[in-house]
Design a protein around this motif. Structure first.
Motif, PDB file in Angstrom:
ATOM      1  N   UNK A   1       0.599  -1.350   0.029  1.00  0.00           N
ATOM      2  CA  UNK A   1      -0.102  -0.293   0.217  1.00  0.00           C
ATOM      3  C   UNK A   1       1.126   1.187   0.118  1.00  0.00           C
ATOM      4  N   UNK A   2       0.725   1.666  -1.204  1.00  0.00           N
ATOM      5  CA  UNK A   2       2.706   2.979  -1.034  1.00  0.00           C
ATOM      6  C   UNK A   2       2.352   3.833  -1.398  1.00  0.00           C
ATOM      7  N   UNK A   3       1.046   3.941  -1.020  1.00  0.00           N
ATOM      8  CA  UNK A   3       0.290   5.501  -0.794  1.00  0.00           C
ATOM      9  C   UNK A   3       0.003   5.844   0.564  1.00  0.00           C
ATOM     10  N   UNK A   4       0.167   7.540   0.913  1.00  0.00           N
ATOM     11  CA  UNK A   4      -1.084   8.101   2.173  1.00  0.00           C
ATOM     12  C   UNK A   4      -2.302   8.702   0.993  1.00  0.00           C
ATOM     13  N   UNK A   5      -3.674   8.004   2.099  1.00  0.00           N
ATOM     14  CA  UNK A   5      -4.746   8.378   1.654  1.00  0.00           C
ATOM     15  C   UNK A   5      -4.912   9.535   2.695  1.00  0.00           C
ATOM     16  N   UNK A   6      -5.014  10.604   2.520  1.00  0.00           N
ATOM     17  CA  UNK A   6      -6.150  11.129   3.088  1.00  0.00           C
ATOM     18  C   UNK A   6      -7.327  11.753   3.258  1.00  0.00           C
TER      19      UNK A   6
END
Ligand code: SF4
Length: 686
Positions: A569-574
């Motif tokens: 899960x390589x990204x940051x979710x906001x």
């Protein structure tokens, strides 16, 4: 044909704008500007302008509903009340929980916590502040002695440096954005730090993009730079604060050099240096924050760090200064003030304090109330329901929609389905109401009198403009009828919201001096301790609300979010909101003028990330986290920092909260909506 204008307060955000509801033949049909409205001077954002459109929606609930054989059937109020009284009466107090609502009035929140504590005798009462500003209440109370906005909205215009961190003010509190513009027009500098180049960021003199979840590192870096240059306010620190040396020990570490902070946060060194200089050298500076700061597992740490920065630079207790959290819902400040929280009665009087328990029992005329222990928070209720089935058996939810608003929706649904008995009181059949055993039809803001408290602690009136549809009733009336039916007629013998407010004022020190007569037309800022007191727009002028009067510096180390990107899960979710919609969309999605502007959800992706993933603008992609997946259109835009993705949380068709993480701040129990690890991929044909 009779037309009348009824001045009232907006039901959406915590700014608390006033407007006129325009009524023809007993029905609201428009909103008109109310030029002398105290907060907004007649101006409105789109949500306020169209706040009449959902009121007479054909979807409004008009009769009580009882679930039979998996479907709802209409019932009389007597049938609904009898069933609720019988069911609630069959459980132990510890097996029932109540959710109050920041959408309802002060009076209704006060009554809901009274109903929980007096009638059900359960300590488990909370509301959605847990999801937005629980960390503000805990964090600011720990350092200043009061967990609320220190200054007023008008006051922001007097600032010479406005530092906006984790708030998209121009979209989420647009009429507070006006005060920022006024500060700018008067020569003040505006700094905006945000992972997204928002409409607020576009107004800034300095924009600092950063990776979600690195706020403490940035704030510590700014403080190190200020101290290195000898720009701290030594006199303020000496006279008004304590524990500065403890703070210094942490922020002067090499970890918080501008170079190292830049590596962690992704924000350039030059921007950090300029921000530190502007904040420290301005005649007066203010810090504005919102859920970008609070919705983290380190939410309380983040809040305390904002206070550290403003105490370091002496920016408290005077016009144009302060630590100013912008509260989300129209009455989230008031719902907290009224004690719709598991640890305090109204006015933040602790439930564990025997003197406060005694006072409440005397005021309420009962021998016994919920025992003086701290109950479950919203987030703990859901965890208990999902993970310890049978521990909580029944719930009473007023005006909240956890089936769309809470993190990790799969977990929420599993928990709510474990309930034996669920009552939902609302104006529409929400996703949560669909799971209920009994649904009670409520009146909306335009159909009742009452008060609400905006983000700047200003208590203002709501005024009734039309009758509720069908057999729907005001929430305060439902609570009184149910409380009376369940054995407490004297405690719930209120004839009007004004009578409830008089009890609120009598029992709540910060509201002692308030009455309906005094609230018209400008409202009053709490604390307002006596009938002669003019209210308090600026807190902490001479001393902080601590026993020794001193503000407390808190040494805080930066910690990463509970879930960080990895190979899978390589990204940051906001997550966040758009100006056109409001929270779970129950009202705005039934307002045609708003819905047509933003009818579907989206995921924002930086062009470099999109290129690496082979994703094009508007292509429907699959976003997945460890909690679930959502198929959603991509919005490829340079207005989000590389490595971070954003989804608005309003849309049931693209539910962002199916993906979010319910990891909690250990003190405030607020979930980490603003950072979790996500994978985004193309949807390939099978
Ligand atoms: Fe309503 Fe907030 Fe818009 Fe004012 S800024 S009109 S309170 S939504």
């Amino acid at each position: 044909m009779e037309i009348k204008y009824v001045s009232t307060t907006c039901p959406y955000c915590g700014t608390g704008c006033g407007f006129n509801l325009v009524v023809r033949d007993g029905k609201v049909f428009d909103v008109a500007h109310w030029q002398r409205a105290p907060v907004n001077g007649g101006k409105l954002c789109p949500k306020g302008r169209y706040a009449h459109e959902f009121i007479n929606s054909p979807d409004r609930l008009t009769k009580p509903l009882i679930k039979k054989d998996g479907g709802f059937v209409e019932a009389t109020w007597d049938e609904a009340y009898d069933l609720i009284a019988e069911k609630f009466g069959s459980y132990n107090p510890d097996e029932i929980a109540c959710l109050s609502s920041a959408r309802t009035s002060n009076e209704e929140n006060y009554l809901m916590q009274k109903f929980a504590r007096v009638v059900l005798k359960t300590p488990h009462v909370d509301h959605c502040a847990r999801l937005c500003h629980a960390s503000t209440v805990a964090g600011l109370a720990a350092v200043f002695g009061s967990g609320a906005m220190t200054n007023s909205i008008k006051d922001i215009a007097e600032s010479k440096c406005v530092f906006v961190l984790g708030s998209n003010t121009f979209e989420q509190h647009p009429l507070i954005g006006r005060s920022i513009i006024r500060a700018k027009e008067a020569g003040g500098k505006v700094i905006v730090a945000d992972p997204r180049y928002t409409p607020t960021a576009k107004q800034a003199d300095l924009y600092m993009p950063f990776i979600s979840g690195t706020d403490v590192a940035i704030l510590n870096g700014l403080m190190q730079e200020i101290i290195k240059n000898g720009r701290e306010d030594k006199e303020f620190i000496e006279k008004r604060t304590k524990d500065f040396e403890k703070l210094k020990e942490v922020v002067m570490k090499d970890d918080y050099s501008l170079e190292n902070v830049s590596k962690v946060s992704g924000t350039p060194v030059e921007g950090l240096r300029t921000a530190a200089e502007w904040i420290a050298t301005a005649d007066v500076a203010t810090l504005i924050y919102s859920m970008g700061i609070t919705q983290h597992t380190v939410g309380v740490d983040n809040v305390k760090s904002t206070a550290n920065l403003m105490m370091l630079t002496g920016n408290l207790g005077k016009p144009g200064s302060g630590v100013n959290p912008l509260r989300g819902q129209n009455n989230v400040q008031g719902a907290c003030d009224m004690g719709a929280l598991p640890n305090v009665y109204s006015g933040y009087q602790k439930v564990t304090d025997e003197a406060a328990q005694k006072k409440m029992k005397e005021m309420w005329g009962v021998e016994e109330i919920a025992e003086g222990k701290v109950g479950y928070t919203v987030t703990e209720m859901v965890n208990v329901l999902a993970e310890s089935p049978g521990k909580l058996k029944a719930m009473y939810i007023m005006g909240e929609n956890p089936m769309l608003s809470d993190p990790d929706l799969g977990h929420v649904e599993e928990g709510l389905r474990n309930l034996e008995f669920l009552v939902v009181q609302d104006i529409f059949l929400t996703e949560t109401a669909e799971l209920a055993d009994v649904v009670l039809p409520a009146a909306c803001y335009a159909e009742k009198d009452g008060t609400q408290t905006n983000t700047e602690r200003r208590v203002q009136r709501w005024k009734k403009a039309q009758d509720p549809p069908g057999e729907a009733k005001e929430d305060w009336k439902i609570l009184c009828e149910l409380g009376s039916r369940m054995g407490y007629p004297e405690q719930f013998a209120f004839e009007s919201p004004e009578a409830v407010f008089d009890e609120v004022a009598a029992v709540t020190p910060s509201y002692h001096g308030m009455s309906y007569g005094r609230l018209d037309p400008d409202g009053l800022h709490w604390p307002c301790p006596t009938e002669e007191h003019p209210g308090t727009p600026i807190l902490h002028r001479e001393t902080f609300a601590m026993p020794d009067g001193l503000g407390v510096f808190s040494p805080i180390e930066w910690k990463p979010p509970a879930e960080v990107p990895d190979a899978e899960y390589p990204f940051v979710l906001t997550t966040g909101r758009t100006i056109w919609q409001w929270h779970t969309g129950t009202m705005t999605r039934r307002s045609w003028s708003l819905e047509k502007e933003a009818p579907i959800g989206w995921i924002e992706i930086n062009p470099e990330d999109a290129k690496a993933l082979g994703i094009k603008d508007e292509e429907v992609v699959r976003a997945s986290t460890r909690r679930g997946s959502v198929e959603i259109p991509a919005r490829v835009t340079p207005e989000i920092i590389k490595g971070v993705m954003f989804i608005p949380f309003h849309y049931k068709e693209h539910p962002a909260n199916r993906l979010t993480h319910n990891a909690l701040d250990p003190v405030a129990k607020i979930p980490e909506f603003k950072a979790c690890a996500v994978r985004v991929e193309k949807i390939t044909e099978e």
